[in-house]
Design a protein around this motif. Structure first.
Motif, short mmCIF file in Angstrom:
data_model
loop_
_atom_site.label_atom_id
_atom_site.label_comp_id
_atom_site.label_asym_id
_atom_site.label_seq_id
_atom_site.Cartn_x
_atom_site.Cartn_y
_atom_site.Cartn_z
N THR A 174 0.84 -1.20 0.00
CA THR A 174 0.00 0.00 0.00
C THR A 174 0.88 1.25 0.00
O THR A 174 1.83 1.34 0.76
N GLU A 206 -6.12 -3.39 -6.29
CA GLU A 206 -6.60 -4.40 -5.35
C GLU A 206 -7.50 -5.42 -6.05
O GLU A 206 -8.61 -5.71 -5.61
N ASN A 244 -1.72 -5.94 -3.57
CA ASN A 244 -0.69 -5.88 -2.53
C ASN A 244 -0.64 -7.19 -1.77
O ASN A 244 0.10 -7.33 -0.81
#
Ligand SMILES: [Zn+2]
Length: 581
Positions: A264, A334, A375
């Motif tokens: 992130t 994501e 991530n």
């Protein structure tokens, strides 16, 4: 035929008998309908707030529809009640109800109606118009008639009564400075400008409009980013960064689907945008979607679009992000958060180059370059059955891993410098850079939030540093940041070795995080230190900690009670026994 005025009078007497106040149950009834006795002033405040927050046009529509709904209810009552009476007598219930409900005094001027033939003409005088009077009081004289709820009522009542759409207009209104209001009503098709008025009766979805606006804001933001921050953000001389950058530059020349991996804040979107801008699609849209930020039940309609009526709430057709990105690049951040059904649809788009909106049979060709980012280890999600293997292999064909900031510390000084220049310009500050302590702190810090955290922190520093000065450690790090020197770690006189204070603070924080010390113990220590320094004066001790005397006492008492539960009497750190000196 009897005169309308006389009929109205007769109807009024009978109607009053239909109102029942039932104080035992807390209900007011008008025949079969539950009513409310509300304060005109409260209602007026609500009306004003609607106008102030939604604007005149939206508030007008909302109020007209509200009036329409109550007009329809009252028409039901008239029709039931005068089942066998003549039309005119039944119709006059409406004006009387409007008066009985305290809205306005209605006097019929000319009424002609024939329900069977669908003929209607009505002209009424309105006196004591509630809405007109309050509008004038709150907003002054308006340029157009303002009795929106009331005109909505008249339309709703007469349309329901006649069984065909009847539209009323105010020809005079107290809201525009006339002594009274006057209205005329006739069938919709007999008005030339009916459409201008009818539009207020159809419900608009504010949610859809907000959605669109949010989308536009996001696009504007990213276009600002393109111009202002891209060259600055793609800074890096470390080997880890150069390796990722080279992979990116090679991918830019082709159309290949790219999977970007990184923590992130490491700059995944920035990489994706750079990829887009350095390729052949640079002039086409770049659309970014964070799959984790959109609720699961909405993600498919966001991505693939929705056709009007596909589900409740889909009141308009809307293209999805894929269609909007046509010709350009779609960035799905994501991607691991995408639900399985969405993954299946995504795979189909990648294979066929076509999207199908929700609730639509038609397929639409789209030419979109996909860049996905994650991530988390997608491979593990595949093993757990939460991510489709076929989609994974398709995405994974070209993978770029962005190293976390802590693994490329060489890049911190140039990045910090470029953020400082950027935010000094934005906030209109002239700054002489960072102090040595601040530079050292930036390099020592672990940067769990990566480049984004660095950028935020430098902006905070720019805002807090005095104009003409330099950014110091305490401008960068809030005192609650773990591992960062808090008040007693930073000696402004310079007596204390900063690295020592640093380690002390860090060790202290680690002790709390490792469970060696509890938060309560920390609080207790602070309270006691304050009391000791204040020589037992609780008011003074409270001031040291920025608390009020009662707040301080409350904390002491609470800690005391807890310590009595789990500590022995002999423990000397108990805060018991302190008195206000
Ligand atoms: Zn009016």
């Amino acid at each position: 035929m009897k005169k309308p005025q006389k009929m109205a009078q007769a109807a009024a007497d009978d109607l009053r008998a239909k109102v029942h106040f039932c104080s035992e149950t807390g209900q007011i009834w008008l025949h079969e309908n539950r009513m409310l006795l509300v304060h005109a002033e409260a209602q007026a405040s609500l009306r004003k707030e609607l106008i102030d927050t939604l604007g005149i046009e939206r508030a007008k529509g909302l109020l007209m529809r509200m009036g329409y709904a109550s007009g329809m209810r009252d028409a039901e009552l008239s029709l039931n009640r005068f089942n066998h009476a003549d039309d005119m007598e039944a119709f006059m219930t409406g004006p009387q109800l409007h008066a009985l409900e305290g809205i306005v005094r209605v006097t019929p001027i000319k009424v002609e109606l024939d329900r069977a033939a669908g003929r209607f003409y009505g002209e009424f005088l309105w006196e004591n118009s509630w809405e007109g009077q309050w509008h004038r009081r709150q907003f002054g004289i308006h340029t157009e008639p303002v009795c929106w709820t009331q005109i909505g009522y008249a339309c709703g009542y007469t349309s329901a009564f006649m069984g065909r759409p009847i539209l009323y207009k105010e020809t005079q209104c107290v809201g525009i400075g006339d002594p009274n209001c006057r209205i005329i009503g006739k069938p919709l098709n007999e008005w030339d400008d009916a459409q201008e008025h009818v539009k207020y009766f159809s419900r608009e979805s504010i949610a859809d409009q907000i959605n669109d606006l949010q989308f536009q804001v996001a696009q504007l933001r990213s276009s600002i980013g393109e111009r202002g921050t891209l060259p600055n953000d793609m800074i890096g001389c470390s080997a880890a960064f150069r390796a990722a950058y080279d992979l990116l530059a090679k991918a830019a020349r082709s159309n290949i689907t790219v999977l970007i991996q990184g923590e992130t804040g490491a700059g995944k979107e920035m990489f994706a945008r750079h990829l887009h801008l350095s390729g052949a699609r640079a002039r086409e849209p770049f659309i970014a979607v964070n799959c984790a930020a959109i609720p699961h039940e909405l993600i498919e309609s966001e991505l693939f679009g929705v056709e009007k009526g596909a589900f409740t709430g889909a009141s308009v057709s809307r293209p999805g992000r894929f269609e909007r990105a046509h010709g350009g690049t779609l960035f799905l951040d994501e991607i691991g958060e995408l639900p399985l059904s969405g993954q299946a649809k995504l795979l189909r788009v990648l294979q066929e180059g076509e999207v199908e909106r929700l609730g639509d049979q038609k397929t639409r060709k789209v030419n979109v370059r996909l860049v996905a980012a994650t991530n988390t280890g997608l491979q593990r999600l595949v093993k757990d059955g939460r991510f489709r293997a076929d989609l994974y292999y398709r995405l994974n064909a070209y993978q770029i891993a962005i190293p976390p900031l802590r693994e490329r510390k060489d890049d911190i000084p140039p990045l910090a410098k470029s953020f400082l220049e950027k935010y000094a310009a934005i906030h209109g500050k002239k700054l002489g850079g960072f102090t040595d302590k601040a530079k050292r702190a930036l390099i020592d810090y672990a940067w769990p939030g990566n480049v984004r955290e660095l950028e935020n922190m430098v902006e905070r520093g720019v805002i807090l540093a005095p104009n003409g000065g330099r950014i110091e450690v305490n401008h960068l790090f809030a005192s609650c940041d773990p591992g960062m020197p808090i008040e007693y770690g930073l000696d402004r006189k310079g007596d204390l070795d900063p690295s020592n204070a640093w380690n002390t603070t860090r060790a202290f924080c680690n002790a709390v995080l490792d469970g060696v010390l509890t938060l309560d113990q920390v609080e207790s220590m602070l309270l006691e230190a304050a009391v000791t320094r204040a020589k037992g004066n609780l008011s003074q001790a409270a001031r040291y900690l920025g608390l009020t005397r009662p707040q301080f006492a409350y904390r002491l008492k609470r800690l005391n009670e807890e310590s009595e539960l789990d500590r022995s009497e002999s423990n000397p750190t108990s805060a018991q026994g302190f008195n206000d000196a």
